[in-house]
Structure formats: C-alpha cells, structure tokens
Design an enzyme around this catalytic site. Structure first.
Site, PDB file in Angstrom:
ATOM      1  N   HIS A  25       0.929  -1.163  -0.019  1.00 56.65           N
ATOM      2  CA  HIS A  25       0.152   0.143   0.020  1.00 56.65           C
ATOM      3  C   HIS A  25       1.022   1.328   0.007  1.00 56.65           C
ATOM      4  O   HIS A  25       1.694   1.190   0.644  1.00 56.65           O
ATOM      5  CB  HIS A  25      -0.846  -0.011   1.182  1.00 56.65           C
ATOM      6  CG  HIS A  25      -1.980  -1.032   1.113  1.00 56.65           C
ATOM      7  ND1 HIS A  25      -2.336  -1.565   2.276  1.00 56.65           N
ATOM      8  CD2 HIS A  25      -2.700  -1.437   0.091  1.00 56.65           C
ATOM      9  CE1 HIS A  25      -3.362  -2.513   2.002  1.00 56.65           C
ATOM     10  NE2 HIS A  25      -3.485  -2.390   0.687  1.00 56.65           N
ATOM     11  N   TYR A  26       0.400   2.168  -0.869  1.00 61.24           N
ATOM     12  CA  TYR A  26       1.241   3.365  -1.141  1.00 61.24           C
ATOM     13  C   TYR A  26       0.494   4.432  -1.414  1.00 61.24           C
ATOM     14  O   TYR A  26      -0.752   4.510  -1.760  1.00 61.24           O
ATOM     15  CB  TYR A  26       2.283   2.968  -2.117  1.00 61.24           C
ATOM     16  CG  TYR A  26       3.522   4.188  -2.506  1.00 61.24           C
ATOM     17  CD1 TYR A  26       4.326   4.508  -1.442  1.00 61.24           C
ATOM     18  CD2 TYR A  26       3.619   4.815  -3.840  1.00 61.24           C
ATOM     19  CE1 TYR A  26       5.177   5.433  -1.623  1.00 61.24           C
ATOM     20  CE2 TYR A  26       4.608   5.635  -3.845  1.00 61.24           C
ATOM     21  CZ  TYR A  26       5.206   6.083  -2.762  1.00 61.24           C
ATOM     22  OH  TYR A  26       6.386   7.092  -3.114  1.00 61.24           O
TER      23      TYR A  26
ATOM     24  N   PRO B 191      -1.317   7.299  -3.271  1.00 62.03           N
ATOM     25  CA  PRO B 191      -2.571   7.852  -2.509  1.00 62.03           C
ATOM     26  C   PRO B 191      -3.508   7.084  -1.481  1.00 62.03           C
ATOM     27  O   PRO B 191      -4.319   7.560  -1.067  1.00 62.03           O
ATOM     28  CB  PRO B 191      -3.210   8.715  -3.457  1.00 62.03           C
ATOM     29  CG  PRO B 191      -3.419   7.770  -4.654  1.00 62.03           C
ATOM     30  CD  PRO B 191      -1.941   6.953  -4.906  1.00 62.03           C
ATOM     31  N   SER B 192      -3.373   5.549  -1.974  1.00 64.02           N
ATOM     32  CA  SER B 192      -4.257   4.523  -1.269  1.00 64.02           C
ATOM     33  C   SER B 192      -4.339   4.669   0.332  1.00 64.02           C
ATOM     34  O   SER B 192      -5.277   4.495   0.917  1.00 64.02           O
ATOM     35  CB  SER B 192      -4.475   3.109  -2.033  1.00 64.02           C
ATOM     36  OG  SER B 192      -3.040   2.740  -1.704  1.00 64.02           O
ATOM     37  N   TYR B 193      -3.068   4.779   0.815  1.00 67.02           N
ATOM     38  CA  TYR B 193      -2.737   4.881   2.302  1.00 67.02           C
ATOM     39  C   TYR B 193      -1.782   5.880   2.601  1.00 67.02           C
ATOM     40  O   TYR B 193      -0.944   6.247   1.502  1.00 67.02           O
ATOM     41  CB  TYR B 193      -2.274   3.290   2.536  1.00 67.02           C
ATOM     42  CG  TYR B 193      -3.319   2.338   2.512  1.00 67.02           C
ATOM     43  CD1 TYR B 193      -4.059   2.273   3.704  1.00 67.02           C
ATOM     44  CD2 TYR B 193      -3.712   1.684   1.334  1.00 67.02           C
ATOM     45  CE1 TYR B 193      -5.227   1.245   3.485  1.00 67.02           C
ATOM     46  CE2 TYR B 193      -4.681   0.874   1.398  1.00 67.02           C
ATOM     47  CZ  TYR B 193      -5.333   0.560   2.313  1.00 67.02           C
ATOM     48  OH  TYR B 193      -6.491  -0.485   2.338  1.00 67.02           O
TER      49      TYR B 193
ATOM     50  N   HIS C 242       1.124   5.757   4.384  1.00 69.90           N
ATOM     51  CA  HIS C 242       2.144   5.372   4.435  1.00 69.90           C
ATOM     52  C   HIS C 242       2.620   4.144   3.773  1.00 69.90           C
ATOM     53  O   HIS C 242       1.569   3.025   3.601  1.00 69.90           O
ATOM     54  CB  HIS C 242       2.796   5.335   6.074  1.00 69.90           C
ATOM     55  CG  HIS C 242       2.065   4.280   6.751  1.00 69.90           C
ATOM     56  ND1 HIS C 242       0.415   4.658   7.226  1.00 69.90           N
ATOM     57  CD2 HIS C 242       2.207   2.956   7.174  1.00 69.90           C
ATOM     58  CE1 HIS C 242      -0.111   3.715   7.593  1.00 69.90           C
ATOM     59  NE2 HIS C 242       0.711   2.614   7.631  1.00 69.90           N
TER      60      HIS C 242
ATOM     61  N   HIS D 155       3.533   0.400   3.214  1.00 64.01           N
ATOM     62  CA  HIS D 155       3.832  -0.938   4.015  1.00 64.01           C
ATOM     63  C   HIS D 155       3.488  -2.012   2.945  1.00 64.01           C
ATOM     64  O   HIS D 155       2.781  -2.091   2.049  1.00 64.01           O
ATOM     65  CB  HIS D 155       2.831  -0.915   5.249  1.00 64.01           C
ATOM     66  CG  HIS D 155       1.285  -0.790   4.937  1.00 64.01           C
ATOM     67  ND1 HIS D 155       0.811   0.576   4.671  1.00 64.01           N
ATOM     68  CD2 HIS D 155       0.301  -1.648   4.723  1.00 64.01           C
ATOM     69  CE1 HIS D 155      -0.352   0.323   4.545  1.00 64.01           C
ATOM     70  NE2 HIS D 155      -1.036  -0.946   4.510  1.00 64.01           N
ATOM     71  N   VAL D 156       3.889  -3.303   3.335  1.00 64.28           N
ATOM     72  CA  VAL D 156       3.905  -4.249   2.885  1.00 64.28           C
ATOM     73  C   VAL D 156       3.007  -5.547   3.244  1.00 64.28           C
ATOM     74  O   VAL D 156       3.169  -5.707   4.538  1.00 64.28           O
ATOM     75  CB  VAL D 156       5.357  -5.128   2.655  1.00 64.28           C
ATOM     76  CG1 VAL D 156       5.310  -6.398   1.857  1.00 64.28           C
ATOM     77  CG2 VAL D 156       6.344  -4.043   1.942  1.00 64.28           C
ATOM     78  N   HIS D 157       2.470  -6.203   2.605  1.00 63.18           N
ATOM     79  CA  HIS D 157       1.237  -6.948   3.358  1.00 63.18           C
ATOM     80  C   HIS D 157       1.806  -8.373   2.436  1.00 63.18           C
ATOM     81  O   HIS D 157       2.360  -8.558   1.287  1.00 63.18           O
ATOM     82  CB  HIS D 157       0.075  -6.699   2.627  1.00 63.18           C
ATOM     83  CG  HIS D 157      -0.564  -5.740   3.272  1.00 63.18           C
ATOM     84  ND1 HIS D 157      -1.437  -6.009   4.321  1.00 63.18           N
ATOM     85  CD2 HIS D 157      -0.700  -4.519   3.019  1.00 63.18           C
ATOM     86  CE1 HIS D 157      -1.864  -4.858   4.778  1.00 63.18           C
ATOM     87  NE2 HIS D 157      -1.485  -3.887   3.995  1.00 63.18           N
TER      88      HIS D 157
END
Length: 102
Positions: free
Chosen positions: A36-37, A39-41, A43, A45-47
């Site tokens: 997630h990067y 503009p969707s979030y 900050h 982070h990796v899932h």
C-alpha cells in the site's frame, strides 16, 4: 519510492520469501506480496497474504504487487514520481465527503 529504495525492496522480498515459509506451512509460491502506497494509504507498508485468500486491500486501485513495484523502479528509477497513481475512493470515505460528490 525511487531507485534509492530498490535494494531495500529486493531485500525485503528475499527475506519474506525465505522466512515466512519457515514459520508457516506454505511455500514461497503460496505467497502474494503487495504494498500500500500513497494515495491509497498514507504510509508505505508491505502485506504478505496466501494466494488463496482475497482481502479488500488487494483490490486494483488500492495496492501494487511488490514484484511490479521492483520491476517498475528497475526500469525507471523515478517511476513513481513520473506516473499518475489512480485510486478508487469509496463513497463512505471521509475524503470523498470532504471533496464532495461529482
């Protein structure tokens, strides 16, 4: 994200694909790595998810596959600075309300 992050991203992928199968009864091929990067979030982070699991956060317009991120930056070190990133904003999101409906 830019070319300065490429080594870190590759290292993260390598560690995840090596360590997660040691802790859980899965193979590296069972894993889907996505980020997630903006503009969707707000900050980065990796899932890590099993390929058999569908989660809302994996939807197109909300996430990027880690492999795609690595490849895009390898091709163009400023990929994320030069590309327009589109985001699907649900109508019940506070930002949607703040911006007003079209």
């Amino acid at each position: 994200l830019n070319k300065e992050h490429l080594t870190l991203l590759r290292h993260m992928k390598e560690c995840i694909l090596r360590e997660v199968p040691k802790k859980f009864n899965v193979t590296a091929n069972d894993l889907r790595l996505f980020i997630h990067y903006q503009p969707s979030y707000y900050h980065f982070h990796v899932h890590v998810a099993h390929v058999a699991v569908d989660t809302p956060g994996m939807l197109v317009g909300h996430s990027f596959l880690l492999d795609d991120v690595i490849e895009n930056i390898a091709i163009n070190g400023n990929y994320f600075q030069e590309r327009t990133l589109y985001y699907t904003l649900p109508v019940n999101h506070a930002l949607y309300t703040a911006l007003g409906s079209p």
